[in-house]
Scaffold this motif. Structure first.
Motif, PDB file in Angstrom:
ATOM      1  N   THR A 106       0.810  -1.223   0.000  1.00 29.27           N
ATOM      2  CA  THR A 106       0.000   0.000   0.000  1.00 29.27           C
ATOM      3  C   THR A 106       0.843   1.272   0.000  1.00 29.27           C
ATOM      4  O   THR A 106       0.537   2.220  -0.726  1.00 29.27           O
ATOM      5  CB  THR A 106      -0.946   0.009   1.218  1.00 29.27           C
ATOM      6  N   ILE A 107       1.913   1.311   0.798  1.00 29.11           N
ATOM      7  CA  ILE A 107       2.650   2.574   0.985  1.00 29.11           C
ATOM      8  C   ILE A 107       3.951   2.619   0.205  1.00 29.11           C
ATOM      9  O   ILE A 107       4.161   3.515  -0.627  1.00 29.11           O
ATOM     10  CB  ILE A 107       2.920   2.824   2.483  1.00 29.11           C
ATOM     11  N   ILE A 108       4.850   1.671   0.448  1.00 31.92           N
ATOM     12  CA  ILE A 108       6.201   1.831  -0.100  1.00 31.92           C
ATOM     13  C   ILE A 108       6.209   1.738  -1.623  1.00 31.92           C
ATOM     14  O   ILE A 108       7.098   2.290  -2.283  1.00 31.92           O
ATOM     15  CB  ILE A 108       7.166   0.796   0.522  1.00 31.92           C
ATOM     16  N   ILE A 162       8.380  -7.910  -3.438  1.00 32.02           N
ATOM     17  CA  ILE A 162       7.215  -7.350  -4.127  1.00 32.02           C
ATOM     18  C   ILE A 162       7.541  -5.956  -4.633  1.00 32.02           C
ATOM     19  O   ILE A 162       7.217  -5.590  -5.777  1.00 32.02           O
ATOM     20  CB  ILE A 162       6.008  -7.323  -3.168  1.00 32.02           C
ATOM     21  N   TYR A 163       8.215  -5.173  -3.807  1.00 35.24           N
ATOM     22  CA  TYR A 163       8.611  -3.822  -4.190  1.00 35.24           C
ATOM     23  C   TYR A 163       9.715  -3.859  -5.243  1.00 35.24           C
ATOM     24  O   TYR A 163       9.730  -3.067  -6.181  1.00 35.24           O
ATOM     25  CB  TYR A 163       9.056  -3.071  -2.940  1.00 35.24           C
ATOM     26  N   THR A 164      10.640  -4.811  -5.107  1.00 34.89           N
ATOM     27  CA  THR A 164      11.741  -4.920  -6.061  1.00 34.89           C
ATOM     28  C   THR A 164      11.244  -5.191  -7.465  1.00 34.89           C
ATOM     29  O   THR A 164      11.779  -4.666  -8.447  1.00 34.89           O
ATOM     30  CB  THR A 164      12.699  -6.043  -5.609  1.00 34.89           C
ATOM     31  N   ARG A 202      -0.521  -1.484  -9.985  1.00 35.57           N
ATOM     32  CA  ARG A 202      -1.919  -1.934  -9.922  1.00 35.57           C
ATOM     33  C   ARG A 202      -2.060  -3.448 -10.054  1.00 35.57           C
ATOM     34  O   ARG A 202      -2.763  -4.070  -9.234  1.00 35.57           O
ATOM     35  CB  ARG A 202      -2.752  -1.220 -10.985  1.00 35.57           C
ATOM     36  N   PRO A 203      -1.442  -4.099 -11.046  1.00 33.94           N
ATOM     37  CA  PRO A 203      -1.570  -5.562 -11.108  1.00 33.94           C
ATOM     38  C   PRO A 203      -1.053  -6.263  -9.860  1.00 33.94           C
ATOM     39  O   PRO A 203      -1.627  -7.260  -9.420  1.00 33.94           O
ATOM     40  CB  PRO A 203      -0.738  -5.934 -12.348  1.00 33.94           C
ATOM     41  N   ILE A 204       0.036  -5.733  -9.295  1.00 31.68           N
ATOM     42  CA  ILE A 204       0.589  -6.351  -8.084  1.00 31.68           C
ATOM     43  C   ILE A 204      -0.378  -6.186  -6.918  1.00 31.68           C
ATOM     44  O   ILE A 204      -0.630  -7.129  -6.154  1.00 31.68           O
ATOM     45  CB  ILE A 204       1.960  -5.733  -7.754  1.00 31.68           C
ATOM     46  N   ARG A 205      -0.943  -5.000  -6.776  1.00 29.81           N
ATOM     47  CA  ARG A 205      -1.882  -4.769  -5.677  1.00 29.81           C
ATOM     48  C   ARG A 205      -3.137  -5.636  -5.837  1.00 29.81           C
ATOM     49  O   ARG A 205      -3.608  -6.236  -4.871  1.00 29.81           O
ATOM     50  CB  ARG A 205      -2.264  -3.288  -5.616  1.00 29.81           C
ATOM     51  N   TYR A 206      -3.685  -5.700  -7.047  1.00 29.85           N
ATOM     52  CA  TYR A 206      -4.874  -6.522  -7.268  1.00 29.85           C
ATOM     53  C   TYR A 206      -4.582  -7.988  -6.947  1.00 29.85           C
ATOM     54  O   TYR A 206      -5.383  -8.673  -6.304  1.00 29.85           O
ATOM     55  CB  TYR A 206      -5.355  -6.404  -8.713  1.00 29.85           C
ATOM     56  N   TYR A 262      -4.175  -8.251  -2.941  1.00 27.80           N
ATOM     57  CA  TYR A 262      -5.382  -8.018  -2.147  1.00 27.80           C
ATOM     58  C   TYR A 262      -6.432  -9.109  -2.347  1.00 27.80           C
ATOM     59  O   TYR A 262      -7.041  -9.585  -1.392  1.00 27.80           O
ATOM     60  CB  TYR A 262      -6.021  -6.672  -2.514  1.00 27.80           C
ATOM     61  N   PHE A 263      -6.645  -9.495  -3.602  1.00 27.11           N
ATOM     62  CA  PHE A 263      -7.807 -10.316  -3.924  1.00 27.11           C
ATOM     63  C   PHE A 263      -7.503 -11.786  -4.159  1.00 27.11           C
ATOM     64  O   PHE A 263      -8.429 -12.591  -4.314  1.00 27.11           O
ATOM     65  CB  PHE A 263      -8.528  -9.743  -5.160  1.00 27.11           C
ATOM     66  N   PHE A 264      -6.222 -12.167  -4.185  1.00 28.30           N
ATOM     67  CA  PHE A 264      -5.928 -13.564  -4.469  1.00 28.30           C
ATOM     68  C   PHE A 264      -4.834 -14.140  -3.565  1.00 28.30           C
ATOM     69  O   PHE A 264      -5.066 -15.122  -2.856  1.00 28.30           O
ATOM     70  CB  PHE A 264      -5.536 -13.733  -5.945  1.00 28.30           C
ATOM     71  N   VAL A 265      -3.664 -13.538  -3.588  1.00 26.63           N
ATOM     72  CA  VAL A 265      -2.525 -14.126  -2.881  1.00 26.63           C
ATOM     73  C   VAL A 265      -2.716 -14.070  -1.367  1.00 26.63           C
ATOM     74  O   VAL A 265      -2.554 -15.092  -0.677  1.00 26.63           O
ATOM     75  CB  VAL A 265      -1.217 -13.428  -3.294  1.00 26.63           C
TER      76      VAL A 265
END
Length: 639
Positions: A84-86, A247-249, A257-261, A264-267
């Motif tokens: 969410t932040i970094i 994840i940030y790397t 956006r694809p990483i956040r989706y 949040y919704f699957f992993v």
């Protein structure tokens, strides 16, 4: 500076016509690449939390307490801090500790002590990240293959040999690139997370009481019951969040956006269902704690699960290996490690590279770890301390960026950084208690790498200072040379130099030995920017200084592989200089280092730098200069 992350050009995130299909494809790709490391943690995390090392009893309250800590660690450290932040702290769309370091250095004047300190933090974090990164392939593949013990105990003696075969095959295949197998990474990892969720849900239905672990009171109660000694269990809890920093790397590959989706919704739901399912299994049968992941798999699915787990750990290891290549290239570009030979494994995707020296070094370390530790439980004791230190450094750098570059968000980001700092320190202390059990290895490896990186950086500075002492100022040299000019020959001579104001040694040696001067002479300096990719407008600058002499600066971003001849082809757009590849000769000075006790560094570091300098890749390989157009002229320098 923008305070939001931007997907890299060409990512497809906003490409017209992609729509939901395009985003779905990016999410699946991100799941296959970004979450492999953290996705294999359920193989060993719960088991290690109840290993004899921590002395916990698998009773109702303790199981719920451990699960609660895992849930909130994933929520605070991975979901809130990283996802969410970094990930807002993008460096022109790129992430990772090197990109964050370059971003944080913009908060201070160039060359200041504060910028130097930020650089030290970044390099230390990158060194520690690599120290724990080499453990990931060993512990992940070992954990997957150890499922054989559950299915067929007689196969125990084959676990280490099978693990070594898988790992050696993985590293040996890197030279061929990952373009082909990369297409199946996403679907296999999606299947892996779906299996994690299904297994977890199946076991939760047997013991729904485990869902109460989401209540943070159970984590608080664990610490109340175990007092301050309970903090050491965080050394096992941290295993659930290792891979969060990756994840940030990997943000630059897919955009945020694809990483956040995907997270949040699957992993995240799949991981938590599996952890809760393992906890439910232990509540129902405490004996299952010997390997709760595989014990919870139905008999008919155990062999397929071993195969799927092995594939998932290979994918996780692949992400670590390619991440090692990426960090090494960034460090090369930023001047922290010697030049190494870089092979491009794809003609379509510039980011797919192979660095033989990094590959074989990582393989040797990983194989040594498997042979030395022998099982995943022993490796788990070594795992986590360097990741905790890296996460702590990430928090410090994030606070710097938020304080200086995010005036609108710092009022709520800085208090959260204080919370993250407390969590990171707690994880670091808990993992520090495992030093004698094996955590010393990533620390020692990180220190060795940090020493190498700092020695190379400082050695380059000392070398430049020594060459400047003996150098001749360019503005005085050219008018003097033109008073009695040597014979001039056709063609263009490119003299590569790191100091734009000093006559390159290669030119002096060429005049001394060959006694000729080319029709056009270019003093070329290659600079690395603190952004991932140089724009076309910043790539090249040309300054004519008269009498056929030109000063040219070529700039590359820290994520790019320098291609000097290709960059010089853009000179025609400036109209003042045209480079004909067949009439251009590149001159490079190759220094021989002689150590001295009375100069810049201690003698042992001088000698270390001399060895590193001697084994650096030739300039023509690193800058992609044709070998038949290169002339190297030697020079001896005492440092």
């Amino acid at each position: 500076m923008s305070n939001t992350a931007h997907p890299p050009a060409g990512s497809g995130t906003h490409a017209p016509g992609n729509g939901r299909v395009g985003m779905a494809g990016l999410v699946i790709g991100a799941i296959g690449v970004v979450f492999g490391d953290i996705g294999t943690s359920p193989l060993y995390t719960i088991r290690e939390a109840f290993s004899p090392h921590y002395g916990l009893v698998a009773d109702h309250d303790t199981v719920l307490g451990v699960l609660s800590m895992i849930f909130w660690a994933l929520s605070l450290v991975v979901t809130l801090k990283y996802v969410t932040i970094i990930m807002r702290a993008d460096n022109d769309g790129e992430g990772g500790i090197m990109a964050l370091m370059a971003l944080a250095q913009r908060c201070f004047p160039k060359g200041s002590r504060s910028a130097y300190t930020v650089g030290i933090l970044g390099i230390l974090g990158a060194s520690l990240f690599f120290g724990d990164g080499v453990i990931t392939p060993a512990i992940s593949v070992l954990s997957a293959v150890e499922g054989l013990e559950v299915v067929a105990p007689g196969l125990h003696r084959w676990i280490v040999p099978i693990t070594l075969v898988v790992l050696v095959a993985l590293f040996a295949s890197q030279r061929y690139g990952t373009a082909g197998v990369g297409r199946v990474f996403g679907p296999i990892t999606v299947l892996w997370f779906a299996a994690l969720a299904a297994l977890g849900l199946m076991n939760i239905l047997h013991e729904p009481e485990v869902l109460h672990a989401i209540n943070p009171w159970w984590a608080a109660r664990f610490f109340i019951d175990h007092t301050w000694g309970g903090i050491f269990i965080l050394g096992a809890v941290v295993l659930a969040v290792t891979g969060g920093e990756a994840i940030y790397t990997d943000m630059g590959h897919f955009g945020p956006r694809p990483i956040r989706y995907g997270w949040y919704f699957f992993v995240l739901p799949a991981l938590m269902l599996n952890y809760l399912g393992q906890g439910a299994l232990v509540l129902e049968d405490p004996a299952a704690i010997r390997n709760p992941f595989y014990v919870g798999v139905p008999d008919w699915a155990q062999w397929p699960m071993i195969v799927l787990a092995t594939l998932a750990t290979v994918i996780a290891s692949q992400a670590v290996i390619t991440g090692g290549y990426s960090i090494a290239r960034q460090a090369m570009q930023l001047g922290y490690i010697p030049r190494m030979r870089i092979k491009h494994t794809s003609s379509e995707t510039i980011g797919q590279i192979y660095i033989p020296a990094i590959n074989w070094t990582m393989m040797a370390i990983v194989v040594g770890l498997v042979l030395s530790f022998g099982n995943s439980s022993s490796l788990a004791a070594a795992y986590g301390i360097s990741v905790s230190a890296t996460m702590l450094i990430d928090t410090l750098l994030l606070a710097l960026v938020a304080r200086t570059l995010w005036p609108g968000q710092r009022r709520w980001v800085l208090p959260l950084c204080a919370l993250f700092l407390v969590i990171d320190i707690a994880f670091l202390v808990a993992n520090g208690a495992k030093v004698l059990q094996g955590a010393w290895f990533p620390v020692v490896l990180g220190i060795v790498l940090f020493t190498l990186l700092r020695t190379w950086r400082r050695g380059r500075e000392v070398l430049r200072e020594e060459m400047q002492k003996e150098g001749i100022r360019l503005d005085a040299f050219i008018p003097g040379l033109m008073l009695a000019p040597p014979v001039r020959v056709e063609g263009t001579a490119v003299f590569m130099t790191s100091d734009k104001g000093v006559v390159p040694h290669a030119l002096l040696h060429n005049l001394k030995h060959n006694k000729v001067l080319h029709e056009r002479n270019v003093f070329l300096t290659v600079e690395t920017l603190t952004v991932p990719y140089a724009t076309a407008g910043r790539r090249l600058s040309i300054d004519s200084i008269g009498d056929g002499f030109h000063r040219v600066v070529v700039r590359f971003g820290f994520m790019e592989t320098p291609d000097v001849p290709q960059a010089l082809m853009q000179a025609a757009d400036h109209g003042s200089l045209i480079f004909d590849p067949m009439e251009t000769t590149y001159f490079v000075s190759r220094e021989t280092i002689v150590s001295s006790a009375n100069r810049g560094m201690p003698v042992w570091r001088d000698r270390l730098f001399a060895v590193m300098h001697r084994n650096a890749a030739p300039a023509n390989q690193f800058f992609r200069i044709p070998g038949n157009r290169l002339v190297e002229l030697g020079a001896q320098v005492e440092i």
